[in-house]
Scaffold this active site. Structure first.
Site, PDB file in Angstrom:
ATOM      1  N   SER A 244       0.848  -1.194   0.000  1.00 30.01           N
ATOM      2  CA  SER A 244       0.000   0.000   0.000  1.00 30.01           C
ATOM      3  C   SER A 244       0.887   1.249   0.000  1.00 30.01           C
ATOM      4  O   SER A 244       1.709   1.419  -0.903  1.00 30.01           O
ATOM      5  CB  SER A 244      -0.948  -0.045   1.201  1.00 30.01           C
ATOM      6  OG  SER A 244      -1.988   0.874   1.053  1.00 30.01           O
ATOM      7  N   ASP A 467      -8.620  -3.997  -6.798  1.00 30.10           N
ATOM      8  CA  ASP A 467      -8.245  -3.394  -5.522  1.00 30.10           C
ATOM      9  C   ASP A 467      -8.831  -1.984  -5.450  1.00 30.10           C
ATOM     10  O   ASP A 467      -8.641  -1.178  -6.358  1.00 30.10           O
ATOM     11  CB  ASP A 467      -6.720  -3.349  -5.423  1.00 30.10           C
ATOM     12  CG  ASP A 467      -6.200  -2.879  -4.069  1.00 30.10           C
ATOM     13  OD1 ASP A 467      -6.986  -2.354  -3.263  1.00 30.10           O
ATOM     14  OD2 ASP A 467      -4.995  -3.049  -3.828  1.00 30.10           O
ATOM     15  N   HIS A 496      -6.803  -6.270  -0.934  1.00 33.29           N
ATOM     16  CA  HIS A 496      -5.712  -5.294  -0.836  1.00 33.29           C
ATOM     17  C   HIS A 496      -4.538  -5.949  -0.117  1.00 33.29           C
ATOM     18  O   HIS A 496      -4.603  -6.237   1.069  1.00 33.29           O
ATOM     19  CB  HIS A 496      -6.213  -4.071  -0.058  1.00 33.29           C
ATOM     20  CG  HIS A 496      -5.210  -2.985   0.076  1.00 33.29           C
ATOM     21  ND1 HIS A 496      -4.621  -2.367  -1.004  1.00 33.29           N
ATOM     22  CD2 HIS A 496      -4.688  -2.377   1.182  1.00 33.29           C
ATOM     23  CE1 HIS A 496      -3.796  -1.428  -0.580  1.00 33.29           C
ATOM     24  NE2 HIS A 496      -3.806  -1.418   0.732  1.00 33.29           N
TER      25      HIS A 496
END
Length: 555
Positions: A244, A467, A496
Protein backbone atom coordinates in the site's frame (compact mmCIF):
# COMPACT_ATOMS: atom_id res chain seq x y z
CA UNK A 1 -3.96 5.68 1.20
CA UNK A 2 -6.73 5.09 3.67
CA UNK A 3 -5.20 3.11 6.52
CA UNK A 4 -7.74 0.38 7.02
CA UNK A 5 -5.98 -1.48 9.77
CA UNK A 6 -5.81 1.68 11.85
CA UNK A 7 -9.35 2.93 11.20
CA UNK A 8 -7.82 6.18 10.08
CA UNK A 9 -7.95 7.81 6.75
CA UNK A 10 -6.74 7.62 3.35
CA UNK A 11 -5.43 10.29 1.27
CA UNK A 12 -4.26 11.29 -1.99
CA UNK A 13 -3.38 14.25 -3.98
CA UNK A 14 -2.09 16.71 -6.03
CA UNK A 15 -2.10 19.43 -8.45
CA UNK A 16 1.45 20.16 -9.51
CA UNK A 17 4.23 18.05 -10.96
CA UNK A 18 7.97 18.22 -10.98
CA UNK A 19 8.86 18.79 -14.56
CA UNK A 20 11.97 16.78 -15.34
CA UNK A 21 13.08 13.32 -14.38
CA UNK A 22 16.12 13.34 -12.10
CA UNK A 23 19.47 12.61 -13.66
CA UNK A 24 21.10 9.24 -13.02
CA UNK A 25 22.92 8.99 -9.71
CA UNK A 26 26.55 8.00 -9.50
CA UNK A 27 27.17 4.68 -7.73
CA UNK A 28 26.68 5.04 -3.98
CA UNK A 29 25.56 8.68 -4.25
CA UNK A 30 21.90 9.38 -3.50
CA UNK A 31 19.99 11.72 -5.74
CA UNK A 32 19.01 15.22 -4.75
CA UNK A 33 15.20 15.53 -4.85
CA UNK A 34 14.27 17.97 -7.58
CA UNK A 35 17.53 17.60 -9.49
CA UNK A 36 20.16 20.28 -10.01
CA UNK A 37 17.69 23.10 -9.45
CA UNK A 38 16.81 21.94 -5.96
CA UNK A 39 17.29 24.28 -2.99
CA UNK A 40 20.48 24.12 -0.93
CA UNK A 41 18.56 22.40 1.86
CA UNK A 42 18.03 19.38 -0.41
CA UNK A 43 21.76 19.00 -0.97
CA UNK A 44 22.28 19.33 2.79
CA UNK A 45 19.76 16.53 3.33
CA UNK A 46 21.69 14.31 0.92
CA UNK A 47 24.90 14.92 2.85
CA UNK A 48 23.05 14.46 6.13
CA UNK A 49 21.65 11.12 5.02
CA UNK A 50 25.12 9.87 4.11
CA UNK A 51 26.43 11.04 7.48
CA UNK A 52 23.60 9.37 9.38
CA UNK A 53 23.98 6.13 7.43
CA UNK A 54 27.74 5.98 8.07
CA UNK A 55 27.13 6.59 11.76
CA UNK A 56 24.45 3.87 11.87
CA UNK A 57 26.67 1.32 10.13
CA UNK A 58 29.32 1.88 12.78
CA UNK A 59 26.85 1.68 15.66
CA UNK A 60 24.76 -1.20 14.32
CA UNK A 61 21.66 -2.30 16.25
CA UNK A 62 21.92 -3.82 19.72
CA UNK A 63 19.14 -6.38 19.48
CA UNK A 64 17.63 -7.57 22.75
CA UNK A 65 14.30 -8.30 24.37
CA UNK A 66 11.20 -6.99 22.61
CA UNK A 67 8.66 -4.72 24.36
CA UNK A 68 6.20 -6.50 26.63
CA UNK A 69 3.23 -5.56 24.44
CA UNK A 70 4.81 -7.29 21.44
CA UNK A 71 4.52 -11.04 22.08
CA UNK A 72 7.68 -12.27 20.40
CA UNK A 73 8.41 -15.94 19.74
CA UNK A 74 11.77 -17.45 20.61
CA UNK A 75 14.52 -15.97 18.49
CA UNK A 76 12.81 -12.67 17.72
CA UNK A 77 14.73 -9.65 19.01
CA UNK A 78 14.16 -5.89 19.03
CA UNK A 79 16.36 -2.82 19.08
CA UNK A 80 16.55 0.80 17.99
CA UNK A 81 18.31 2.87 15.35
CA UNK A 82 18.93 6.60 15.69
CA UNK A 83 18.08 8.95 12.83
CA UNK A 84 18.13 12.76 12.57
CA UNK A 85 14.79 14.49 12.92
CA UNK A 86 16.02 16.91 10.22
CA UNK A 87 18.48 15.43 7.73
CA UNK A 88 19.75 18.88 6.83
CA UNK A 89 21.18 18.94 10.38
CA UNK A 90 22.40 15.37 10.99
CA UNK A 91 24.06 16.28 14.29
CA UNK A 92 20.96 18.01 15.61
CA UNK A 93 18.02 16.40 17.37
CA UNK A 94 17.92 12.60 16.99
CA UNK A 95 14.93 10.25 17.22
CA UNK A 96 14.94 6.49 17.71
CA UNK A 97 13.11 4.04 15.47
CA UNK A 98 12.21 0.67 16.94
CA UNK A 99 13.24 -2.38 14.90
CA UNK A 100 12.36 -6.09 15.17
CA UNK A 101 14.19 -9.04 13.62
CA UNK A 102 13.79 -12.80 13.30
CA UNK A 103 16.99 -14.39 11.96
CA UNK A 104 16.74 -16.59 8.89
CA UNK A 105 15.90 -20.15 9.93
CA UNK A 106 18.23 -21.60 7.25
CA UNK A 107 15.87 -24.64 7.22
CA UNK A 108 14.23 -25.84 4.01
CA UNK A 109 10.57 -26.41 4.96
CA UNK A 110 10.33 -29.20 2.38
CA UNK A 111 13.65 -30.92 3.13
CA UNK A 112 14.80 -30.86 6.76
CA UNK A 113 18.27 -32.08 5.78
CA UNK A 114 18.94 -29.15 3.45
CA UNK A 115 20.57 -25.97 4.74
CA UNK A 116 19.31 -22.82 3.00
CA UNK A 117 21.84 -20.07 2.20
CA UNK A 118 21.09 -16.81 4.01
CA UNK A 119 20.39 -13.88 1.68
CA UNK A 120 20.44 -11.00 4.17
CA UNK A 121 17.64 -8.94 5.66
CA UNK A 122 14.15 -8.45 4.18
CA UNK A 123 12.76 -5.16 5.50
CA UNK A 124 8.97 -4.70 5.43
CA UNK A 125 6.74 -1.62 5.58
CA UNK A 126 2.98 -2.31 5.91
CA UNK A 127 1.83 1.09 4.70
CA UNK A 128 -0.54 3.62 6.19
CA UNK A 129 1.38 5.85 6.49
CA UNK A 130 1.05 5.26 10.21
CA UNK A 131 1.19 1.46 10.41
CA UNK A 132 3.85 -0.36 12.41
CA UNK A 133 5.69 -3.35 11.00
CA UNK A 134 7.10 -4.48 14.36
CA UNK A 135 5.08 -7.73 14.33
CA UNK A 136 6.09 -8.61 10.76
CA UNK A 137 8.93 -11.05 11.62
CA UNK A 138 6.36 -13.41 13.15
CA UNK A 139 4.90 -13.99 9.71
CA UNK A 140 7.63 -16.56 9.16
CA UNK A 141 5.41 -18.96 11.13
CA UNK A 142 2.79 -18.87 8.35
CA UNK A 143 3.32 -21.75 5.89
CA UNK A 144 3.25 -19.51 2.80
CA UNK A 145 6.21 -17.52 4.19
CA UNK A 146 8.45 -20.34 5.45
CA UNK A 147 10.68 -20.51 2.36
CA UNK A 148 11.31 -16.77 2.52
CA UNK A 149 11.87 -16.97 6.29
CA UNK A 150 14.48 -19.67 5.71
CA UNK A 151 16.59 -17.40 3.49
CA UNK A 152 16.05 -13.96 5.00
CA UNK A 153 16.21 -12.27 8.36
CA UNK A 154 12.67 -10.88 8.57
CA UNK A 155 12.89 -7.26 9.73
CA UNK A 156 10.03 -5.01 10.76
CA UNK A 157 10.15 -1.50 12.13
CA UNK A 158 7.98 1.36 13.32
CA UNK A 159 8.53 4.36 11.03
CA UNK A 160 9.12 7.81 12.48
CA UNK A 161 6.10 8.98 14.44
CA UNK A 162 4.64 5.49 14.85
CA UNK A 163 4.27 3.66 18.17
CA UNK A 164 7.52 4.16 20.17
CA UNK A 165 9.38 5.80 17.25
CA UNK A 166 9.03 9.44 18.38
CA UNK A 167 5.22 9.07 18.42
CA UNK A 168 3.00 11.79 16.99
CA UNK A 169 -0.37 12.78 18.40
CA UNK A 170 -3.00 15.25 17.24
CA UNK A 171 -5.69 14.85 19.92
CA UNK A 172 -6.36 13.09 23.20
CA UNK A 173 -6.80 9.38 22.39
CA UNK A 174 -9.77 9.30 24.76
CA UNK A 175 -11.59 11.59 22.33
CA UNK A 176 -10.37 9.93 19.13
CA UNK A 177 -12.89 7.11 18.95
CA UNK A 178 -16.22 8.89 19.01
CA UNK A 179 -19.29 6.76 18.79
CA UNK A 180 -21.96 6.74 17.68
CA UNK A 181 -21.41 9.00 14.66
CA UNK A 182 -23.31 9.79 11.49
CA UNK A 183 -22.17 9.06 7.90
CA UNK A 184 -24.42 10.89 5.46
CA UNK A 185 -23.75 10.07 1.82
CA UNK A 186 -25.19 13.46 0.82
CA UNK A 187 -24.36 15.77 3.75
CA UNK A 188 -26.27 18.95 4.49
CA UNK A 189 -24.59 22.35 4.54
CA UNK A 190 -24.87 22.37 8.34
CA UNK A 191 -23.10 19.00 8.56
CA UNK A 192 -20.37 20.21 6.20
CA UNK A 193 -19.75 23.22 8.46
CA UNK A 194 -19.39 20.89 11.43
CA UNK A 195 -16.82 18.78 9.63
CA UNK A 196 -14.87 21.84 8.47
CA UNK A 197 -14.67 23.05 12.06
CA UNK A 198 -13.53 19.61 13.19
CA UNK A 199 -10.84 19.45 10.48
CA UNK A 200 -9.50 22.87 11.47
CA UNK A 201 -9.40 21.85 15.12
CA UNK A 202 -7.62 18.61 14.29
CA UNK A 203 -4.96 20.43 12.23
CA UNK A 204 -4.41 22.88 15.10
CA UNK A 205 -4.14 19.96 17.50
CA UNK A 206 -1.42 18.34 15.39
CA UNK A 207 0.66 21.52 15.58
CA UNK A 208 0.03 22.02 19.29
CA UNK A 209 0.72 18.43 20.40
CA UNK A 210 3.56 17.67 18.00
CA UNK A 211 5.44 20.96 18.00
CA UNK A 212 7.87 22.38 15.47
CA UNK A 213 9.09 18.93 14.43
CA UNK A 214 5.78 18.21 12.68
CA UNK A 215 7.16 19.33 9.31
CA UNK A 216 9.79 16.57 9.27
CA UNK A 217 7.32 13.68 9.05
CA UNK A 218 7.38 13.13 5.29
CA UNK A 219 7.80 10.36 2.74
CA UNK A 220 11.20 11.75 1.79
CA UNK A 221 12.40 11.46 5.38
CA UNK A 222 10.81 8.01 5.66
CA UNK A 223 12.93 6.96 2.67
CA UNK A 224 16.05 8.46 4.24
CA UNK A 225 15.27 6.62 7.47
CA UNK A 226 15.04 3.41 5.44
CA UNK A 227 18.54 3.96 4.10
CA UNK A 228 19.88 4.54 7.60
CA UNK A 229 18.16 1.33 8.72
CA UNK A 230 19.80 -0.50 5.80
CA UNK A 231 23.20 0.69 6.96
CA UNK A 232 22.50 -0.15 10.61
CA UNK A 233 21.60 -3.71 9.58
CA UNK A 234 24.98 -3.99 7.86
CA UNK A 235 23.44 -4.35 4.40
CA UNK A 236 25.24 -2.83 1.41
CA UNK A 237 22.05 -3.11 -0.63
CA UNK A 238 18.50 -3.24 0.67
CA UNK A 239 15.96 -5.98 0.05
CA UNK A 240 12.63 -4.29 0.69
CA UNK A 241 8.97 -5.16 0.59
CA UNK A 242 6.27 -2.52 0.91
CA UNK A 243 2.49 -2.76 0.86
CA UNK A 244 0.00 0.00 0.00
CA UNK A 245 1.63 3.31 1.05
CA UNK A 246 4.76 1.20 1.54
CA UNK A 247 4.93 0.90 -2.26
CA UNK A 248 5.16 4.67 -2.59
CA UNK A 249 7.84 4.71 0.09
CA UNK A 250 9.72 2.00 -1.82
CA UNK A 251 9.43 3.90 -5.09
CA UNK A 252 10.72 7.08 -3.46
CA UNK A 253 13.59 5.08 -1.97
CA UNK A 254 14.44 3.54 -5.34
CA UNK A 255 14.43 6.96 -6.97
CA UNK A 256 16.66 8.52 -4.31
CA UNK A 257 18.97 5.55 -3.67
CA UNK A 258 18.95 3.38 -6.81
CA UNK A 259 22.41 1.90 -6.21
CA UNK A 260 21.46 0.89 -2.65
CA UNK A 261 18.70 -1.48 -3.73
CA UNK A 262 19.10 -5.25 -4.15
CA UNK A 263 15.50 -6.41 -4.64
CA UNK A 264 12.15 -4.73 -4.06
CA UNK A 265 8.56 -6.02 -3.93
CA UNK A 266 5.75 -3.47 -4.19
CA UNK A 267 2.45 -5.06 -3.13
CA UNK A 268 -0.73 -3.13 -4.06
CA UNK A 269 0.90 -0.12 -5.64
CA UNK A 270 -0.07 3.48 -5.04
CA UNK A 271 -0.16 5.73 -8.11
CA UNK A 272 3.11 7.70 -7.71
CA UNK A 273 2.37 10.34 -10.38
CA UNK A 274 3.10 13.71 -8.70
CA UNK A 275 -0.16 15.01 -10.14
CA UNK A 276 -1.99 12.34 -8.11
CA UNK A 277 -0.18 12.60 -4.77
CA UNK A 278 -2.28 12.80 -2.63
CA UNK A 279 -5.59 14.58 -3.32
CA UNK A 280 -6.40 13.02 -6.68
CA UNK A 281 -5.32 9.55 -5.54
CA UNK A 282 -7.94 9.96 -2.85
CA UNK A 283 -10.72 10.76 -5.31
CA UNK A 284 -9.75 7.76 -7.44
CA UNK A 285 -9.78 5.57 -4.35
CA UNK A 286 -13.31 6.64 -3.43
CA UNK A 287 -14.50 5.84 -6.95
CA UNK A 288 -12.86 2.40 -6.82
CA UNK A 289 -14.49 1.59 -3.49
CA UNK A 290 -17.88 1.95 -5.13
CA UNK A 291 -17.01 -0.86 -7.55
CA UNK A 292 -15.70 -3.03 -4.75
CA UNK A 293 -18.81 -2.34 -2.65
CA UNK A 294 -20.81 -3.59 -5.64
CA UNK A 295 -18.69 -6.78 -5.71
CA UNK A 296 -19.53 -7.41 -2.07
CA UNK A 297 -23.25 -6.82 -2.57
CA UNK A 298 -23.31 -9.16 -5.57
CA UNK A 299 -21.66 -11.88 -3.46
CA UNK A 300 -24.14 -11.42 -0.61
CA UNK A 301 -27.04 -11.60 -3.07
CA UNK A 302 -25.72 -14.88 -4.48
CA UNK A 303 -25.85 -16.28 -0.96
CA UNK A 304 -29.29 -15.05 0.00
CA UNK A 305 -30.06 -18.57 1.24
CA UNK A 306 -27.50 -17.99 4.01
CA UNK A 307 -27.96 -14.32 4.85
CA UNK A 308 -31.49 -13.43 3.74
CA UNK A 309 -30.46 -9.91 2.75
CA UNK A 310 -31.90 -10.01 -0.77
CA UNK A 311 -31.36 -11.83 -4.04
CA UNK A 312 -30.07 -8.76 -5.89
CA UNK A 313 -27.36 -6.24 -5.15
CA UNK A 314 -30.03 -3.54 -5.04
CA UNK A 315 -31.92 -5.37 -2.31
CA UNK A 316 -28.72 -5.90 -0.32
CA UNK A 317 -28.14 -2.15 -0.55
CA UNK A 318 -31.67 -1.66 0.75
CA UNK A 319 -30.92 -3.91 3.73
CA UNK A 320 -27.77 -1.91 4.48
CA UNK A 321 -29.67 1.39 4.19
CA UNK A 322 -32.36 0.08 6.55
CA UNK A 323 -29.72 -0.80 9.12
CA UNK A 324 -28.12 2.64 8.75
CA UNK A 325 -31.45 4.40 9.34
CA UNK A 326 -32.19 2.29 12.41
CA UNK A 327 -28.75 2.97 13.84
CA UNK A 328 -29.24 6.70 13.28
CA UNK A 329 -32.33 6.49 15.48
CA UNK A 330 -30.82 4.17 18.09
CA UNK A 331 -27.16 3.20 18.21
CA UNK A 332 -26.40 -0.47 18.74
CA UNK A 333 -24.96 -0.92 22.21
CA UNK A 334 -24.95 2.86 22.52
CA UNK A 335 -21.77 2.98 20.40
CA UNK A 336 -22.45 1.76 16.84
CA UNK A 337 -24.14 4.33 14.65
CA UNK A 338 -24.13 4.86 10.87
CA UNK A 339 -20.50 5.97 10.96
CA UNK A 340 -19.37 2.79 12.67
CA UNK A 341 -21.51 0.72 10.30
CA UNK A 342 -19.89 2.36 7.29
CA UNK A 343 -16.40 1.84 8.68
CA UNK A 344 -17.14 -1.81 9.44
CA UNK A 345 -18.32 -2.47 5.90
CA UNK A 346 -15.49 -0.44 4.42
CA UNK A 347 -13.24 -3.27 5.59
CA UNK A 348 -15.11 -5.58 3.21
CA UNK A 349 -13.88 -3.30 0.44
CA UNK A 350 -10.29 -3.96 1.48
CA UNK A 351 -10.36 -7.70 2.12
CA UNK A 352 -12.83 -10.26 0.80
CA UNK A 353 -11.87 -12.53 3.73
CA UNK A 354 -14.06 -10.13 5.72
CA UNK A 355 -17.17 -10.61 3.57
CA UNK A 356 -18.75 -13.45 5.57
CA UNK A 357 -18.39 -11.72 8.95
CA UNK A 358 -19.88 -8.45 7.66
CA UNK A 359 -22.80 -10.12 5.91
CA UNK A 360 -23.52 -12.27 8.96
CA UNK A 361 -23.44 -9.24 11.28
CA UNK A 362 -25.83 -7.26 9.06
CA UNK A 363 -28.19 -10.22 8.78
CA UNK A 364 -28.19 -10.78 12.55
CA UNK A 365 -28.77 -7.09 13.29
CA UNK A 366 -31.79 -6.87 11.02
CA UNK A 367 -33.17 -9.99 12.71
CA UNK A 368 -32.82 -8.45 16.14
CA UNK A 369 -29.35 -9.57 17.28
CA UNK A 370 -26.97 -6.61 17.43
CA UNK A 371 -24.10 -8.39 19.20
CA UNK A 372 -22.09 -9.40 16.08
CA UNK A 373 -22.30 -5.84 14.71
CA UNK A 374 -21.29 -4.37 18.06
CA UNK A 375 -18.32 -6.73 18.22
CA UNK A 376 -17.11 -5.63 14.79
CA UNK A 377 -18.00 -1.96 14.89
CA UNK A 378 -17.86 -0.60 18.43
CA UNK A 379 -14.89 1.68 19.17
CA UNK A 380 -12.37 -0.07 21.39
CA UNK A 381 -10.79 2.01 24.18
CA UNK A 382 -7.94 -0.52 24.32
CA UNK A 383 -6.81 0.40 20.80
CA UNK A 384 -7.58 4.12 20.95
CA UNK A 385 -3.99 5.23 21.58
CA UNK A 386 -2.64 3.15 18.68
CA UNK A 387 -5.40 4.30 16.35
CA UNK A 388 -5.01 7.97 17.25
CA UNK A 389 -1.26 7.72 16.73
CA UNK A 390 -1.74 6.04 13.35
CA UNK A 391 -4.18 8.72 12.26
CA UNK A 392 -1.79 11.48 13.34
CA UNK A 393 1.12 10.00 11.37
CA UNK A 394 -1.05 9.38 8.34
CA UNK A 395 -2.27 12.97 8.38
CA UNK A 396 1.15 14.50 8.99
CA UNK A 397 2.94 12.57 6.24
CA UNK A 398 0.32 13.04 3.56
CA UNK A 399 -0.40 16.68 4.40
CA UNK A 400 3.33 17.49 4.44
CA UNK A 401 4.12 15.54 1.27
CA UNK A 402 2.25 17.65 -1.25
CA UNK A 403 0.10 20.72 -1.89
CA UNK A 404 -3.61 20.25 -1.13
CA UNK A 405 -6.51 22.47 -2.17
CA UNK A 406 -6.94 25.12 0.50
CA UNK A 407 -10.29 26.39 -0.80
CA UNK A 408 -13.26 24.43 0.62
CA UNK A 409 -15.16 25.11 -2.60
CA UNK A 410 -12.75 22.81 -4.48
CA UNK A 411 -13.32 19.95 -2.01
CA UNK A 412 -17.06 20.53 -2.03
CA UNK A 413 -17.26 20.59 -5.82
CA UNK A 414 -15.11 17.50 -6.41
CA UNK A 415 -16.67 15.33 -3.70
CA UNK A 416 -20.25 16.38 -4.45
CA UNK A 417 -19.78 15.36 -8.08
CA UNK A 418 -18.15 12.08 -7.14
CA UNK A 419 -20.72 11.22 -4.48
CA UNK A 420 -23.46 11.23 -7.12
CA UNK A 421 -21.93 8.08 -8.66
CA UNK A 422 -19.83 6.75 -5.77
CA UNK A 423 -21.68 7.54 -2.53
CA UNK A 424 -20.38 4.69 -0.36
CA UNK A 425 -16.94 6.07 0.60
CA UNK A 426 -16.61 9.53 -0.95
CA UNK A 427 -17.53 11.87 1.88
CA UNK A 428 -16.07 9.71 4.64
CA UNK A 429 -12.76 9.78 2.77
CA UNK A 430 -13.00 13.52 2.26
CA UNK A 431 -13.56 14.20 5.96
CA UNK A 432 -10.59 12.03 6.87
CA UNK A 433 -8.30 14.13 4.67
CA UNK A 434 -9.82 17.56 5.16
CA UNK A 435 -7.28 18.65 7.85
CA UNK A 436 -4.80 18.93 4.96
CA UNK A 437 -6.76 21.93 3.67
CA UNK A 438 -5.87 23.79 6.87
CA UNK A 439 -2.46 22.28 7.57
CA UNK A 440 -0.09 24.49 9.60
CA UNK A 441 3.23 23.05 8.35
CA UNK A 442 4.97 23.81 5.02
CA UNK A 443 4.04 21.62 2.03
CA UNK A 444 6.54 19.90 -0.23
CA UNK A 445 6.40 19.15 -3.90
CA UNK A 446 6.05 15.38 -4.50
CA UNK A 447 9.14 13.64 -5.79
CA UNK A 448 8.99 12.75 -9.47
CA UNK A 449 9.32 8.99 -8.96
CA UNK A 450 11.09 7.69 -12.04
CA UNK A 451 14.10 5.53 -12.92
CA UNK A 452 15.83 4.87 -16.20
CA UNK A 453 16.88 1.57 -17.79
CA UNK A 454 19.45 -0.29 -15.72
CA UNK A 455 19.34 2.08 -12.75
CA UNK A 456 17.42 -0.38 -10.57
CA UNK A 457 17.41 -4.15 -10.37
CA UNK A 458 14.09 -5.58 -11.61
CA UNK A 459 11.30 -4.56 -9.22
CA UNK A 460 8.37 -6.92 -8.65
CA UNK A 461 4.99 -5.17 -8.53
CA UNK A 462 1.96 -7.15 -7.32
CA UNK A 463 -1.60 -5.93 -7.80
CA UNK A 464 -5.18 -7.15 -7.66
CA UNK A 465 -7.18 -5.94 -10.62
CA UNK A 466 -10.15 -4.73 -8.53
CA UNK A 467 -8.25 -3.39 -5.52
CA UNK A 468 -10.15 -0.38 -4.21
CA UNK A 469 -7.63 0.98 -1.72
CA UNK A 470 -4.93 1.27 -4.39
CA UNK A 471 -6.73 1.21 -7.74
CA UNK A 472 -5.12 -0.87 -10.48
CA UNK A 473 -4.24 2.16 -12.59
CA UNK A 474 -1.65 2.98 -9.93
CA UNK A 475 0.14 -0.33 -10.50
CA UNK A 476 0.25 0.37 -14.25
CA UNK A 477 1.70 3.82 -13.60
CA UNK A 478 4.28 2.42 -11.17
CA UNK A 479 5.24 -0.17 -13.79
CA UNK A 480 5.74 2.59 -16.37
CA UNK A 481 7.82 4.79 -14.08
CA UNK A 482 10.23 2.15 -12.75
CA UNK A 483 12.19 0.98 -15.78
CA UNK A 484 12.65 -2.78 -15.86
CA UNK A 485 9.93 -3.45 -13.29
CA UNK A 486 7.57 -6.42 -13.65
CA UNK A 487 3.85 -6.35 -12.89
CA UNK A 488 2.04 -9.49 -11.72
CA UNK A 489 -1.75 -9.07 -11.71
CA UNK A 490 -4.29 -11.12 -9.82
CA UNK A 491 -7.16 -10.96 -12.29
CA UNK A 492 -10.78 -10.33 -11.24
CA UNK A 493 -9.77 -10.05 -7.58
CA UNK A 494 -9.86 -7.13 -5.17
CA UNK A 495 -8.16 -8.00 -1.91
CA UNK A 496 -5.71 -5.29 -0.84
CA UNK A 497 -2.30 -6.89 -0.30
CA UNK A 498 -1.79 -10.17 -2.12
CA UNK A 499 1.78 -11.27 -1.32
CA UNK A 500 2.05 -14.44 0.73
CA UNK A 501 -1.70 -14.97 0.71
CA UNK A 502 -3.83 -17.86 -0.54
CA UNK A 503 -3.03 -17.51 -4.25
CA UNK A 504 -0.29 -20.05 -5.15
CA UNK A 505 0.40 -18.37 -8.49
CA UNK A 506 1.17 -15.03 -6.83
CA UNK A 507 3.27 -16.75 -4.18
CA UNK A 508 5.26 -18.64 -6.81
CA UNK A 509 6.24 -15.34 -8.44
CA UNK A 510 7.11 -13.88 -5.03
CA UNK A 511 9.29 -16.85 -4.04
CA UNK A 512 11.03 -17.01 -7.42
CA UNK A 513 11.91 -13.33 -7.17
CA UNK A 514 13.03 -13.12 -3.55
CA UNK A 515 14.76 -16.50 -3.46
CA UNK A 516 16.27 -16.69 -6.95
CA UNK A 517 15.99 -13.20 -8.45
CA UNK A 518 13.80 -14.55 -11.26
CA UNK A 519 10.98 -12.52 -12.77
CA UNK A 520 8.48 -13.27 -15.53
CA UNK A 521 8.18 -11.01 -18.57
CA UNK A 522 7.29 -7.36 -18.12
CA UNK A 523 3.78 -8.43 -17.12
CA UNK A 524 2.19 -11.66 -15.95
CA UNK A 525 -1.26 -12.66 -14.73
CA UNK A 526 -2.66 -15.04 -12.13
CA UNK A 527 -6.18 -16.41 -11.90
CA UNK A 528 -8.16 -15.01 -8.96
CA UNK A 529 -8.22 -16.63 -5.55
CA UNK A 530 -11.45 -18.48 -4.73
CA UNK A 531 -14.28 -16.34 -3.45
CA UNK A 532 -14.90 -16.61 0.30
CA UNK A 533 -17.36 -19.23 1.43
CA UNK A 534 -20.51 -17.94 3.10
CA UNK A 535 -20.64 -18.43 6.85
CA UNK A 536 -22.86 -17.28 9.67
CA UNK A 537 -19.88 -16.25 11.81
CA UNK A 538 -16.44 -14.75 11.15
CA UNK A 539 -15.71 -17.12 8.27
CA UNK A 540 -11.94 -16.69 8.52
CA UNK A 541 -9.36 -19.31 9.35
CA UNK A 542 -6.83 -18.92 12.13
CA UNK A 543 -4.12 -18.83 9.45
CA UNK A 544 -5.83 -15.93 7.66
CA UNK A 545 -6.22 -14.01 10.91
CA UNK A 546 -2.56 -14.50 11.84
CA UNK A 547 -1.25 -13.69 8.37
CA UNK A 548 -3.32 -10.54 8.02
CA UNK A 549 -2.67 -9.21 11.52
CA UNK A 550 1.09 -9.54 11.05
CA UNK A 551 0.89 -7.62 7.77
CA UNK A 552 -1.18 -4.85 9.33
CA UNK A 553 -4.71 -5.90 8.37
CA UNK A 554 -6.34 -6.84 11.67
CA UNK A 555 -10.07 -7.55 11.85
Amino acid sequence: MRAAALYSAAGSLLLTTLAAAPSPAAPGVPRVPGGSGAPASAAAEVRGTATAAARARTAGIAFGTCPADLPAPAGMKCGTVRVPLDYAHPFGKQIELTVSRMPATRKDPYNSKRKVPRQGALVYNPGGPGASGMAFPMIGMVPEWKRIAAAYDLVGYAPRGVDRSAPLSCEDPEHFFKGPTQAPTHPTEAYKRQRIARAKAYARGCAKRSGSGLRFYTSLNNARDLDVLRAALGEDRLTFMGASYGTYLGAVYGTLFPSHLRRMVLDSAVDPDPAQVWYRDNLDQSAAFEDRWADFRDWVARHDDVYGLGKTAQKVQGAYDTASRRLAEKAAGGKVGPGQLQNTFLMAGYYDDFWPSRAAALSAYLKGDAKPLIRLGAPSPETATEAENGSAVYTAVECNDAPWPTDWKVWDRDNTRLARVAPFETWDNAWANLPCAYWPAPRQQPLDVRTGPGELPPVLILAAERDAATPYAGALEMNRRLAGSVLVTERDAGTHGIAGGPNPCVNAHLDAYLLEGRVPGRRAACAPRPEPRPATSAGRTARQTLRDSLKGKGD
